[in-house]
Design a protein around this motif. Structure first.
Motif, PDB file in Angstrom:
ATOM      1  N   SER A   1      66.780  14.306   4.169  1.00  0.00           N
ATOM      2  CA  SER A   1      66.165  14.475   5.482  1.00  0.00           C
ATOM      3  C   SER A   1      66.854  13.614   6.545  1.00  0.00           C
ATOM      4  O   SER A   1      66.706  13.842   7.736  1.00  0.00           O
ATOM      5  CB  SER A   1      64.678  14.119   5.423  1.00  0.00           C
ATOM      6  OG  SER A   1      64.491  12.729   5.192  1.00  0.00           O
ATOM      7  N   ARG A   2      67.594  12.608   6.106  1.00  0.00           N
ATOM      8  CA  ARG A   2      68.324  11.754   7.040  1.00  0.00           C
ATOM      9  C   ARG A   2      69.705  12.330   7.344  1.00  0.00           C
ATOM     10  O   ARG A   2      70.254  13.094   6.551  1.00  0.00           O
ATOM     11  CB  ARG A   2      68.492  10.353   6.460  1.00  0.00           C
ATOM     12  CG  ARG A   2      67.209   9.570   6.288  1.00  0.00           C
ATOM     13  CD  ARG A   2      67.542   8.141   5.927  1.00  0.00           C
ATOM     14  NE  ARG A   2      66.355   7.330   5.733  1.00  0.00           N
ATOM     15  CZ  ARG A   2      66.382   6.005   5.660  1.00  0.00           C
ATOM     16  NH1 ARG A   2      67.539   5.353   5.733  1.00  0.00           N
ATOM     17  NH2 ARG A   2      65.270   5.322   5.488  1.00  0.00           N
ATOM     18  N   LYS A   3      70.279  11.931   8.457  1.00  0.00           N
ATOM     19  CA  LYS A   3      71.647  12.271   8.801  1.00  0.00           C
ATOM     20  C   LYS A   3      72.550  11.231   8.136  1.00  0.00           C
ATOM     21  O   LYS A   3      72.441  10.041   8.428  1.00  0.00           O
ATOM     22  CB  LYS A   3      71.837  12.273  10.306  1.00  0.00           C
ATOM     23  CG  LYS A   3      70.926  13.245  11.029  1.00  0.00           C
ATOM     24  CD  LYS A   3      70.957  13.015  12.523  1.00  0.00           C
ATOM     25  CE  LYS A   3      69.908  13.874  13.220  1.00  0.00           C
ATOM     26  NZ  LYS A   3      69.856  13.618  14.677  1.00  0.00           N
ATOM     27  N   SER A   4      73.396  11.671   7.259  1.00  0.00           N
ATOM     28  CA  SER A   4      74.241  10.760   6.488  1.00  0.00           C
ATOM     29  C   SER A   4      75.565  10.507   7.204  1.00  0.00           C
ATOM     30  O   SER A   4      76.153  11.416   7.795  1.00  0.00           O
ATOM     31  CB  SER A   4      74.519  11.342   5.100  1.00  0.00           C
ATOM     32  OG  SER A   4      73.306  11.585   4.407  1.00  0.00           O
ATOM     33  N   VAL A   5      76.038   9.263   7.133  1.00  0.00           N
ATOM     34  CA  VAL A   5      77.328   8.877   7.715  1.00  0.00           C
ATOM     35  C   VAL A   5      78.110   8.124   6.652  1.00  0.00           C
ATOM     36  O   VAL A   5      77.615   7.140   6.094  1.00  0.00           O
ATOM     37  CB  VAL A   5      77.143   7.995   8.960  1.00  0.00           C
ATOM     38  CG1 VAL A   5      78.514   7.578   9.520  1.00  0.00           C
ATOM     39  CG2 VAL A   5      76.339   8.721  10.035  1.00  0.00           C
ATOM     40  N   THR A   6      79.316   8.563   6.355  1.00  0.00           N
ATOM     41  CA  THR A   6      80.144   7.918   5.341  1.00  0.00           C
ATOM     42  C   THR A   6      81.250   7.089   5.986  1.00  0.00           C
ATOM     43  O   THR A   6      81.728   7.409   7.073  1.00  0.00           O
ATOM     44  CB  THR A   6      80.782   8.949   4.394  1.00  0.00           C
ATOM     45  OG1 THR A   6      81.730   9.739   5.130  1.00  0.00           O
ATOM     46  CG2 THR A   6      79.728   9.850   3.773  1.00  0.00           C
ATOM     47  N   TYR A   7      81.646   6.012   5.306  1.00  0.00           N
ATOM     48  CA  TYR A   7      82.780   5.211   5.775  1.00  0.00           C
ATOM     49  C   TYR A   7      83.419   4.504   4.593  1.00  0.00           C
ATOM     50  O   TYR A   7      82.821   4.361   3.522  1.00  0.00           O
ATOM     51  CB  TYR A   7      82.346   4.197   6.842  1.00  0.00           C
ATOM     52  CG  TYR A   7      81.598   2.990   6.313  1.00  0.00           C
ATOM     53  CD1 TYR A   7      82.286   1.820   5.955  1.00  0.00           C
ATOM     54  CD2 TYR A   7      80.218   2.989   6.177  1.00  0.00           C
ATOM     55  CE1 TYR A   7      81.603   0.704   5.475  1.00  0.00           C
ATOM     56  CE2 TYR A   7      79.522   1.888   5.697  1.00  0.00           C
ATOM     57  CZ  TYR A   7      80.228   0.745   5.341  1.00  0.00           C
ATOM     58  OH  TYR A   7      79.551  -0.353   4.857  1.00  0.00           O
TER      59      TYR A   7
ATOM     60  N   ASP B   1      78.755   3.592   2.017  1.00  0.00           N
ATOM     61  CA  ASP B   1      80.000   2.844   1.930  1.00  0.00           C
ATOM     62  C   ASP B   1      80.759   3.284   0.681  1.00  0.00           C
ATOM     63  O   ASP B   1      80.272   3.121  -0.440  1.00  0.00           O
ATOM     64  CB  ASP B   1      79.672   1.341   1.864  1.00  0.00           C
ATOM     65  CG  ASP B   1      80.887   0.443   1.924  1.00  0.00           C
ATOM     66  OD1 ASP B   1      81.914   0.769   1.297  1.00  0.00           O
ATOM     67  OD2 ASP B   1      80.794  -0.619   2.569  1.00  0.00           O
ATOM     68  N   SER B   2      81.968   3.808   0.855  1.00  0.00           N
ATOM     69  CA  SER B   2      82.754   4.328  -0.270  1.00  0.00           C
ATOM     70  C   SER B   2      83.873   3.385  -0.698  1.00  0.00           C
ATOM     71  O   SER B   2      84.768   3.786  -1.449  1.00  0.00           O
ATOM     72  CB  SER B   2      83.342   5.697   0.092  1.00  0.00           C
ATOM     73  OG  SER B   2      82.324   6.631   0.329  1.00  0.00           O
ATOM     74  N   ARG B   3      83.828   2.145  -0.241  1.00  0.00           N
ATOM     75  CA  ARG B   3      84.803   1.166  -0.715  1.00  0.00           C
ATOM     76  C   ARG B   3      84.435   0.706  -2.131  1.00  0.00           C
ATOM     77  O   ARG B   3      83.440   1.154  -2.695  1.00  0.00           O
ATOM     78  CB  ARG B   3      84.839  -0.032   0.245  1.00  0.00           C
ATOM     79  CG  ARG B   3      85.266   0.315   1.674  1.00  0.00           C
ATOM     80  CD  ARG B   3      85.140  -0.900   2.584  1.00  0.00           C
ATOM     81  NE  ARG B   3      83.770  -1.389   2.578  1.00  0.00           N
ATOM     82  CZ  ARG B   3      83.419  -2.653   2.817  1.00  0.00           C
ATOM     83  NH1 ARG B   3      84.345  -3.568   3.046  1.00  0.00           N
ATOM     84  NH2 ARG B   3      82.144  -3.010   2.799  1.00  0.00           N
ATOM     85  N   THR B   4      85.220  -0.200  -2.680  1.00  0.00           N
ATOM     86  CA  THR B   4      84.906  -0.704  -4.009  1.00  0.00           C
ATOM     87  C   THR B   4      83.631  -1.545  -3.963  1.00  0.00           C
ATOM     88  O   THR B   4      83.242  -2.049  -2.899  1.00  0.00           O
ATOM     89  CB  THR B   4      86.045  -1.580  -4.553  1.00  0.00           C
ATOM     90  OG1 THR B   4      86.161  -2.751  -3.742  1.00  0.00           O
ATOM     91  CG2 THR B   4      87.371  -0.818  -4.548  1.00  0.00           C
ATOM     92  N   LEU B   5      83.001  -1.715  -5.120  1.00  0.00           N
ATOM     93  CA  LEU B   5      81.780  -2.514  -5.181  1.00  0.00           C
ATOM     94  C   LEU B   5      82.061  -3.954  -4.762  1.00  0.00           C
ATOM     95  O   LEU B   5      81.239  -4.598  -4.090  1.00  0.00           O
ATOM     96  CB  LEU B   5      81.192  -2.466  -6.586  1.00  0.00           C
ATOM     97  CG  LEU B   5      79.853  -3.190  -6.781  1.00  0.00           C
ATOM     98  CD1 LEU B   5      78.789  -2.620  -5.854  1.00  0.00           C
ATOM     99  CD2 LEU B   5      79.413  -3.101  -8.236  1.00  0.00           C
ATOM    100  N   ALA B   6      83.224  -4.486  -5.160  1.00  0.00           N
ATOM    101  CA  ALA B   6      83.591  -5.855  -4.795  1.00  0.00           C
ATOM    102  C   ALA B   6      83.669  -6.016  -3.280  1.00  0.00           C
ATOM    103  O   ALA B   6      83.265  -7.051  -2.729  1.00  0.00           O
ATOM    104  CB  ALA B   6      84.918  -6.241  -5.436  1.00  0.00           C
ATOM    105  N   GLU B   7      84.179  -5.003  -2.605  1.00  0.00           N
ATOM    106  CA  GLU B   7      84.238  -5.045  -1.141  1.00  0.00           C
ATOM    107  C   GLU B   7      82.844  -4.922  -0.541  1.00  0.00           C
ATOM    108  O   GLU B   7      82.499  -5.613   0.428  1.00  0.00           O
ATOM    109  CB  GLU B   7      85.146  -3.929  -0.621  1.00  0.00           C
ATOM    110  CG  GLU B   7      86.614  -4.155  -0.911  1.00  0.00           C
ATOM    111  CD  GLU B   7      87.474  -2.968  -0.547  1.00  0.00           C
ATOM    112  OE1 GLU B   7      88.503  -3.168   0.124  1.00  0.00           O
ATOM    113  OE2 GLU B   7      87.117  -1.832  -0.935  1.00  0.00           O
TER     114      GLU B   7
END
Length: 292
Positions: free
Chosen positions: A246-252, A188-194
């Motif tokens: 080793s895992r498949k990473s998914v960003t959002y 999760d690339s949102r802010t920490l507060a989110e």
């Protein structure tokens, strides 16, 4: 089937493709370019295309010489309060109008936080372009050393037709699987507060189950003049060392800008990574499970 979304075939291919591990390891050292390197390419009239991913208004106020205005906003389509990348049918005329081609290196820049640049990088990768780099520091760094121009560069239209590289794309289905599968890890690339549920861009608070928070701010150093520059791969290594390759990473994120920068840097670091199109706005709109 929604005509604006990636086809079911693409999603199925993504799920079984291993997220393109071979593609993810190509040209890692060439994805970030410094201002001095770009200036040299311009001086030598090397065959490059420069895209300014900022708004048209920002472009008009001053841009790099020979840069073509290509606002990231043009690559989006809005559906039910969420934003998605345009389909091949919708994106093809735009890419042709902007002169996209496989015969020249494409260099992208924005103001300096690299969110718009990374988003356009991901869109071009999704539609078959590989020889792409992002300008470190964007206009903020460039303007400290080099002059800007207000003379617009008119692109030479191309005949390029997109070829879908679905290995970089994650749908809602893949995000659902990623939330509960040990084979995946969501970031999760949102802010920490989110992330922790104190704030939200929607009426849902928290994050996708099992997701980890990774802030864009950790990727940058700040110069004495206040310009943000990407950390070197060596400096970024400690950040990524604790993550499971080793895992498949998914960003959002919310709309798919901050998370494409995370995607870009994780890919440069050798991760098998894709970006969740629709991101938190879609996840919330669909009323899917969240956690805090």
């Amino acid at each position: 089937m929604n005509k604006y979304r990636i086809t079911i075939f693409s999603v199925i291919f993504l799920f079984f493709s291993g997220l393109g591990s071979t593609y993810a390891n190509e040209r890692q050292h060439e994805w970030v370019i410094e201002g001095s390197e770009l200036q040299q390419k311009i001086n030598e009239n090397q065959p490059i295309i420069i895209f300014d991913a900022r708004s048209q208004e920002q472009y008009k106020q001053g841009h790099i010489n020979t840069a073509i205005s290509f606002p990231t906003a043009l690559t989006y389509v809005a559906i039910n309060n969420a934003y998605y990348v345009k389909s091949i049918k919708k994106i093809a005329p735009l890419l042709q109008q902007k002169g996209v081609t496989t015969s020249q290196q494409i260099i992208i820049y924005d103001q300096g936080d690299l969110k718009n640049a990374a988003r356009l990088f991901w869109v071009l990768e999704l539609y078959g372009i590989k020889n792409i780099a992002i300008l470190n520091g964007g206009i903020n760094a460039w303007s400290e050393q080099y002059l800007l121009t207000k003379i617009a560069t008119i692109p030479q239209p191309s005949q390029y037709f997109p070829i879908l590289n679905s290995s970089v794309y994650a749908s809602t289905t893949v995000a659902k699987v990623a939330a509960y599968s040990d084979l995946y890890q969501l970031y999760d690339s949102r802010t920490l507060a989110e992330f922790i549920g104190e704030r939200s861009a929607t009426d849902k608070f928290g994050h996708i189950p099992t997701a980890k928070s990774i802030q864009n701010s950790v990727f940058f150093n700040t110069t004495a003049t206040g310009v943000s520059l990407l950390k070197s791969p060596k400096q970024l290594n400690p950040i990524f060392a604790s993550l499971d390759k080793s895992r498949k990473s998914v960003t959002y994120c919310n709309k798919g800008k901050a998370s494409t920068l995370t995607y870009f840097l994780m890919k440069q670091a050798g991760f098998k990574v894709s970006h969740y199109d629709g991101s938190w706005l879609e996840w919330s709109e669909k009323g899917l499970p969240v956690e805090k």
